[in-house]
Design an enzyme around this catalytic site. Structure first.
Site, mmCIF file in Angstrom:
data_model
loop_
_atom_site.group_PDB
_atom_site.id
_atom_site.type_symbol
_atom_site.label_atom_id
_atom_site.label_comp_id
_atom_site.label_asym_id
_atom_site.label_seq_id
_atom_site.Cartn_x
_atom_site.Cartn_y
_atom_site.Cartn_z
ATOM 1 N N GLY A 8 31.512 -3.699 48.578
ATOM 2 C CA GLY A 8 31.966 -4.607 47.523
ATOM 3 C C GLY A 8 33.237 -4.128 46.845
ATOM 4 N N SER A 10 36.098 -5.508 47.198
ATOM 5 C CA SER A 10 37.077 -6.611 47.153
ATOM 6 C C SER A 10 37.172 -7.266 45.781
ATOM 7 C CB SER A 10 36.700 -7.671 48.202
ATOM 8 O OG SER A 10 35.373 -8.115 47.984
ATOM 9 N N GLY A 12 36.066 -6.827 41.202
ATOM 10 C CA GLY A 12 35.392 -6.196 40.062
ATOM 11 C C GLY A 12 35.326 -4.676 40.087
ATOM 12 N N LEU A 49 26.226 -7.783 53.760
ATOM 13 C CA LEU A 49 25.052 -6.947 53.469
ATOM 14 C C LEU A 49 23.733 -7.694 53.632
ATOM 15 C CD1 LEU A 49 25.884 -4.729 50.365
ATOM 16 C CD2 LEU A 49 26.070 -4.192 52.766
ATOM 17 N N SER A 126 22.117 -1.266 37.048
ATOM 18 C CA SER A 126 22.483 -2.094 35.889
ATOM 19 C C SER A 126 21.585 -1.699 34.727
ATOM 20 C CB SER A 126 22.244 -3.569 36.234
ATOM 21 O OG SER A 126 22.341 -4.383 35.089
ATOM 22 N N TYR A 139 17.045 -11.406 38.937
ATOM 23 C CA TYR A 139 18.107 -10.390 39.086
ATOM 24 C C TYR A 139 17.615 -9.033 38.604
ATOM 25 C CZ TYR A 139 22.468 -7.822 38.052
ATOM 26 O OH TYR A 139 23.460 -6.869 37.978
ATOM 27 N N LYS A 143 17.438 -4.998 40.257
ATOM 28 C CA LYS A 143 18.108 -3.798 39.740
ATOM 29 C C LYS A 143 17.100 -2.700 39.401
ATOM 30 C CE LYS A 143 22.316 -4.851 40.448
ATOM 31 N NZ LYS A 143 23.104 -4.012 41.369
ATOM 32 N N THR A 176 33.707 -9.093 34.838
ATOM 33 C CA THR A 176 34.095 -9.275 36.248
ATOM 34 C C THR A 176 33.684 -10.693 36.694
ATOM 35 O OG1 THR A 176 31.990 -8.667 37.264
ATOM 36 C CG2 THR A 176 33.468 -6.842 36.696
HETATM 37 N N1 LIG Z 1 29.570 -7.352 35.920
HETATM 38 C C1 LIG Z 1 28.520 -6.930 35.229
HETATM 39 O O1 LIG Z 1 28.300 -7.301 34.059
HETATM 40 C C2 LIG Z 1 27.561 -5.949 35.868
HETATM 41 C C3 LIG Z 1 26.635 -5.306 35.045
HETATM 42 C C4 LIG Z 1 25.743 -4.418 35.580
HETATM 43 C C5 LIG Z 1 25.762 -4.148 36.937
HETATM 44 N N2 LIG Z 1 26.653 -4.777 37.732
HETATM 45 C C6 LIG Z 1 26.623 -4.477 39.175
HETATM 46 O O2 LIG Z 1 27.871 -4.001 39.588
HETATM 47 C C7 LIG Z 1 28.055 -4.264 40.976
HETATM 48 C C8 LIG Z 1 29.427 -4.870 41.199
HETATM 49 O O3 LIG Z 1 29.482 -6.099 40.493
HETATM 50 P P1 LIG Z 1 30.835 -6.734 39.924
HETATM 51 O O4 LIG Z 1 30.528 -7.105 38.530
HETATM 52 O O5 LIG Z 1 31.995 -5.878 40.228
HETATM 53 O O6 LIG Z 1 30.833 -8.096 40.778
HETATM 54 P P2 LIG Z 1 31.964 -8.909 41.570
HETATM 55 O O7 LIG Z 1 33.287 -8.775 40.912
HETATM 56 O O8 LIG Z 1 31.398 -10.268 41.752
HETATM 57 O O9 LIG Z 1 32.020 -8.150 42.975
HETATM 58 C C9 LIG Z 1 30.907 -8.166 43.835
HETATM 59 C C10 LIG Z 1 31.276 -7.465 45.143
HETATM 60 O O10 LIG Z 1 30.107 -7.478 45.979
HETATM 61 C C11 LIG Z 1 30.488 -7.924 47.261
HETATM 62 N N3 LIG Z 1 29.416 -8.678 47.917
HETATM 63 C C12 LIG Z 1 28.708 -9.719 47.396
HETATM 64 N N4 LIG Z 1 27.870 -10.204 48.340
HETATM 65 C C13 LIG Z 1 28.083 -9.461 49.461
HETATM 66 C C14 LIG Z 1 27.548 -9.497 50.781
HETATM 67 N N5 LIG Z 1 26.633 -10.415 51.139
HETATM 68 N N6 LIG Z 1 27.981 -8.589 51.670
HETATM 69 C C15 LIG Z 1 28.920 -7.678 51.333
HETATM 70 N N7 LIG Z 1 29.463 -7.588 50.100
HETATM 71 C C16 LIG Z 1 29.047 -8.483 49.189
HETATM 72 C C17 LIG Z 1 31.684 -8.848 47.042
HETATM 73 O O11 LIG Z 1 32.505 -8.827 48.210
HETATM 74 P P3 LIG Z 1 32.713 -10.083 49.205
HETATM 75 O O12 LIG Z 1 32.506 -11.340 48.404
HETATM 76 O O13 LIG Z 1 34.089 -9.856 49.701
HETATM 77 O O14 LIG Z 1 31.679 -9.873 50.261
HETATM 78 C C18 LIG Z 1 32.394 -8.158 45.876
HETATM 79 O O15 LIG Z 1 33.323 -7.222 46.342
HETATM 80 C C19 LIG Z 1 26.892 -5.167 41.384
HETATM 81 O O16 LIG Z 1 25.910 -4.409 42.055
HETATM 82 C C20 LIG Z 1 26.353 -5.674 40.048
HETATM 83 O O17 LIG Z 1 24.980 -6.013 40.111
HETATM 84 C C21 LIG Z 1 27.572 -5.661 37.237
#
Ligand SMILES: NC(=O)c1ccc[n+]([C@@H]2O[C@H](COP(=O)([O-])OP(=O)(O)OC[C@H]3O[C@@H](n4cnc5c(N)ncnc54)[C@H](OP(=O)(O)O)[C@@H]3O)[C@@H](O)[C@H]2O)c1
Length: 233
Positions: A8, A10, A12, A49, A126, A139, A143, A176
């Site tokens: 991931g 690409s 956030g 994934l 998370s 969700y 986590k 993000t």
């Molecule tokens: N944002 C928040 O508030 C927050 C809070 C707590 C935890 N998190 C965790 O942080 C992590 C990153 O989240 P983010 O906020 O940075 O989200 P994001 O900007 O939406 O990025 C998500 C990433 O996951 C990849 N992804 C999604 N589905 C996929 C698949 N089927 N196969 C391969 N890659 C996949 C996407 O790449 P492609 O679309 O290119 O495949 C993208 O690069 C996640 O695990 C999320 O649960 C986020």
């Protein structure tokens, strides 16, 4: 110089982490579907994934063409508000397959390419894996599972006499694109939340991940919890 696989990368948190690592001179391999969105300097391997064969092919390619790596960062994840009371199975399956099964499979296959002495796995969980917010729906359980996988993996490695380190990083709200999916149909709630909370940035989390990655070999970080100072729970 470390050689790091990050899922991931690409968007956030993953993208900010990959950019920081590249800036630090590390070699970064990004696994995701939209490889065209990977930052400059990251070697992309297209991987879904949710598809076990795609994950296996990606790790086979790493084994064949890249060889040993120092760190695996399991960051990729998706979030929908899909409630237990009335959420739909398609959303539950998507979240489970990416956030839980995909992550666990990456851990398993990652062990085949990680350096036996310096190897480290960092899982992005998370705060929703520590306590269940009222809108946690399906969700939050995914986590909690990431945290449990992290603990199981650490215990199994130690039982097997292996020193590969395992950590998790647990953010609260981070600004993000994931939040747009999570708040879909509730855009006014997202806007109000952003007014109330100075959200963490992807770079805030990237810096924590990079800190964990660079700890001395005898230090094993367990879980890093990060929240905006404004976030109440
Ligand atoms: N944002 C928040 O508030 C927050 C809070 C707590 C935890 N998190 C965790 O942080 C992590 C990153 O989240 P983010 O906020 O940075 O989200 P994001 O900007 O939406 O990025 C998500 C990433 O996951 C990849 N992804 C999604 N589905 C996929 C698949 N089927 N196969 C391969 N890659 C996949 C996407 O790449 P492609 O679309 O290119 O495949 C993208 O690069 C996640 O695990 C999320 O649960 C986020």
């Amino acid at each position: 110089m470390c050689r790091v696989i990050i899922t991931g990368a690409s968007s956030g948190i993953g993208k900010a982490t990959a950019e920081t690592l590249v800036k630090n001179g590390d070699e970064v391999i990004g696994l995701c579907r939209s490889v065209e969105k990977l930052p400059d300097g990251v070697r992309g391997i297209r991987c879904n994934l949710a598809d076990a064969d795609s994950v296996k092919s990606a790790f086979d390619l790493i084994h064949l063409e890249i060889g040993e790596v120092d760190t695996l960062i399991n960051n990729a994840g998706i979030a929908y508000l899909s409630r237990i009371t009335d959420g739909n199975l398609a959303d539950w399956d998507s979240m489970w397959n990416v956030n839980v099964r995909g992550l666990a499979l990456c851990c398993q296959l990652g062990l085949g390419v990680l350096n036996k002495d310096r190897g480290q796995i960092i899982n992005v969980s998370s705060m929703s894996g520590h306590r269940v917010p009222p809108t946690g729906g399906f969700y939050s359980p995914t986590k909690f599972a990431v945290r449990a996988i992290t603990e199981s993996l650490r215990a199994e490695l130690r039982m097997d006499g292996k020193t590969i380190r395992v950590a998790s990083v647990s953010p609260g709200f981070v600004d993000t694109p994931l939040l747009e999916d999570y708040f879909k149909g509730r855009e006014e709630v997202l806007a109000a939340t952003k007014q109330q909370i100075k959200m963490l940035t992807a770079q805030d989390i990237a810096e924590s991940i990079v800190h964990v990655l660079n700890t001395p070999l005898h230090v094993e970080v367990g879980d890093v919890q990060l929240r905006s100072v404004d976030q109440k729970a």
